[in-house]
Scaffold this active site. Sequence first.
Site, PDB file in Angstrom:
ATOM      1  CG  HIS A   1      96.804  61.614  92.124  1.00 52.40           C
ATOM      2  ND1 HIS A   1      96.302  62.141  91.380  1.00 52.40           N
ATOM      3  CD2 HIS A   1      95.629  61.174  92.911  1.00 52.40           C
ATOM      4  CE1 HIS A   1      95.465  62.250  90.981  1.00 52.40           C
ATOM      5  NE2 HIS A   1      94.482  61.482  91.492  1.00 52.40           N
TER       6      HIS A   1
ATOM      7  CD  GLU B   1      87.160  62.175  88.581  1.00 48.94           C
ATOM      8  OE1 GLU B   1      87.951  63.024  89.474  1.00 48.94           O
ATOM      9  OE2 GLU B   1      87.607  60.916  87.784  1.00 48.94           O
TER      10      GLU B   1
ATOM     11  CB  CYS C   1      84.702  60.462  97.150  1.00 46.69           C
ATOM     12  SG  CYS C   1      85.032  60.285  94.955  1.00 46.69           S
TER      13      CYS C   1
ATOM     14  CG  ASP D   1      90.527  65.400  88.826  1.00 50.40           C
ATOM     15  OD1 ASP D   1      92.093  65.787  88.221  1.00 50.40           O
ATOM     16  OD2 ASP D   1      90.728  64.017  88.846  1.00 50.40           O
TER      17      ASP D   1
HETATM   18  C1  PEP Z   1      88.682  63.597  92.418  1.00 46.49           C
HETATM   19  O1  PEP Z   1      89.334  64.033  91.280  1.00 46.49           O
HETATM   20  O2  PEP Z   1      87.583  65.006  93.340  1.00 46.49           O
HETATM   21  C2  PEP Z   1      88.516  62.483  93.165  1.00 46.49           C
HETATM   22  C3  PEP Z   1      88.316  62.100  94.351  1.00 46.49           C
HETATM   23  O3  PEP Z   1      89.715  62.156  92.061  1.00 46.49           O
HETATM   24  P1  PEP Z   1      91.607  62.008  92.473  1.00 46.49           P
HETATM   25  O4  PEP Z   1      91.921  62.569  93.639  1.00 46.49           O
HETATM   26  O5  PEP Z   1      92.250  60.354  93.201  1.00 46.49           O
HETATM   27  O6  PEP Z   1      91.915  62.143  90.597  1.00 46.49           O
HETATM   28 MG    MG Z   2      90.294  62.785  90.167  1.00 44.22          MG
END
Ligand code: PEP
Ligand code: MG
Length: 765
Positions: free
Chosen positions: A369, A610, A681, A634
């Site tokens: 992250h 995810e 996303c 994920d």
């Molecule tokens: C993902 O898992 O692709 C996502 C957009 O969420 P994060 O990266 O915050 O886990």
């Molecule tokens: Mg995620």
Amino acid sequence: MPKLETLRKIVQEVDSAETLDDALVLIVKRIRSAMSTHVCSVYLFDKDLQAFVLMATEGLHQKSVGQVSIPLHEGLVGLVGQRAEPLNLDDAAQHPQFRYFEETGEERFKSFLGVPIIHQRRVLGVLIVQQREQRKFDEGDEAFLVTMSAQLAGIIAHAEATVGIYSSTNQTETVGSESKYDGIAASPGVAIGVGVVMAPPADLTTVPQKTISEDKIALEIERFQAALKQVRRDIRAVGRTLSKRLRKDEAALFDVYLRMLDDNALPGEVISLIEEGQWAQGALCAVAMEHIRQFSLMDDPYLRERATDIRDLGRRVLSYLQEEASAEPKQFPPHTILIAEEVTPAMLGEVPPESLVGLVSVLGSSNSHAAILARSMGIPTLMGAVDLPMTQLEGQDLVLDGYMGRVFVNASRDLRHYYELIIAEERQLVVGLEAIRDLPAETLDGRSIPLWVNTAMGADVNRSLERGAEGIGLYRTEVPFMIRESFPTEAEQVQSYRVQLESFAPRSVTMRTLDIGGDKALPYFPIEEDNPFLGWRGIRVTLDHPEIFKVQVRAMLKASIGLDNLRIMLPMVSYVGEVIEAKRLINDALNELRDEGLPIARPALGVMIEVPAAVYQARDIARHVDFLSVGSNDLTQYLLAVDRNNPRVAGLYHSYHPAVLQALRCVVEDGHKEGVQVSICGEMAGDPGGAVLLMAMGYDVLSMSPIHLPKVKAAIRAVKYTEACAMLDNVMQLLDPKAVEEAIYTLLYDAGVGRLGNRRNIEAG
Ligand code: PEP
Ligand code: MG
């Protein structure tokens, strides 16, 4: 076969050697004695010579060290290195590849056992033992040497990487030669600046080495003594409190502690180092670590345990020193390149944005992250730089290449100039992309696709609008939670959500409910688990804590009053029941607020896909919601069983893996069968090639870090939808992610936008 205990001791001793040469000398000495052999030698591979060079030996002539080099395909050493497997011979001279090196005097030795030293699939060298008489080493010997070599490989790789910046005698003396460290390219761009090391509190191993001027020495000693005084006072207090509950001999432990803190013991050494010009924290850590090392090598278990006491005392003193230091605000030079063992979102917030030009993290990967945040802030970032001598980089001149994933210390003038040109070239590219800011993301044959952004902080909003974003596809609400010291109140949440909703109105804003767990910890809500990515994460936490969930949803709903552009999205859903339960809580919150007389419109509800289970249930889930949004970060990690944060397996993490592509296509098709919008996303949407592929698959919206939006738009505007569909048909047949990448790149290249690919592609094209 030598015992495991012997192995542990050798590794520990070698690990604490100050230079690579010292380490190698120790290795051969200790192994020869542990295995009772006549010879132990280590050869390291020299890339320039394409040969194995004898680096240390016990048993062969010392004068041959550094002189004998065995070409890659020659001799038994060459054979071990080339085949990358052990070779065990009772009569070495009989082997057809035997070659005899006179300088070494090895003619006297008949039996030979050699094992390769391998680090991350690369043969670093060869470790051998030899015996005068003709005898085969037994399986136990072979197993010991193989185990030894596997353990030593990491130490040698690290030492090799570290050599070059510092002289072996003085860790803080800059030699001035250029050194390079590789890691994972986590956020594109180039940064030229000065290293600033951020150490986690009370960690003796990550405190940077820093020199101070002569006029500061007295003050630094004073600081150290003040910290010491506090620790002595604490220990006396603890001793008093426990004295009634402990036996006399147990209580004596506190006296031992106090004796260690006596002026003539550890503190005396620390003060000497400060007098030589080291700052108090660095001096304390150097002295403590040296004592810990010595104690942990002791044979006597009682004395070995004293290492734990010193670590504990060292940490206590360090934390007082750090506490005092934190009272004065930390100074950041204008071009700060922040270095930490593990960069966290909170650290990003500590550096003034105008000073922060780059980030380097020893741990983590491009999907951590912290890396995602760095991308959203447009900061070139290197993650997983596991060999970085982090504590020695404070104040050093650095050049960070966020395209190739490397950092240079003391870069040469030429290299610096090369990177200055790249920075200038990038500025040009940005100017070119600004020109298309207000144009739609539409292909040459008229297919358009909305480009939205992922945000996490208030500051992202302006950046996103400036780049022409048409909505927010993912607002990571946990980030404002992470940079605080307690859960924000409902009113505080309303305030930060309102900024996002208001700035984007009337465009849609998708707010994800709290997605903590995994690698996103809240300092005030620790979750300790062995396997956090498979543990209590996302919706699992918030359904178990409806009070946290409902406060957050209420805040979102209140913030949307009069704007009506809110969409709520649920993370980490793995079965329909979670959606039903969350929907019930959201309904309750909505009804409560309406009962309070607030005019709140019902927001659209969506689910992140995810987790692999959700891929197979996409249709069932879609029946309960208004939209689906794929979290490819994920999803890739869970489908491929590759930890998104682990640099060791980062090479296996591939969004273009055929299994990921099949899953992505399955979700969009199933979502559309139920008539809901399907967006994505994850980071894949921000890769110009990935974006073209996803458009061809039929995704309705692509949501990405704002920094990527202009490039993605330029790619979409340069291609034809029909060509993108043909490319998709082709790549869905391919089995190798690299081949998929190649096919996508070819499409971009043919469309005249190869430059928008990654740096590797720019260089190739
Ligand atoms: C993902 O898992 O692709 C996502 C957009 O969420 P994060 O990266 O915050 O886990
Ligand atoms: Mg995620």
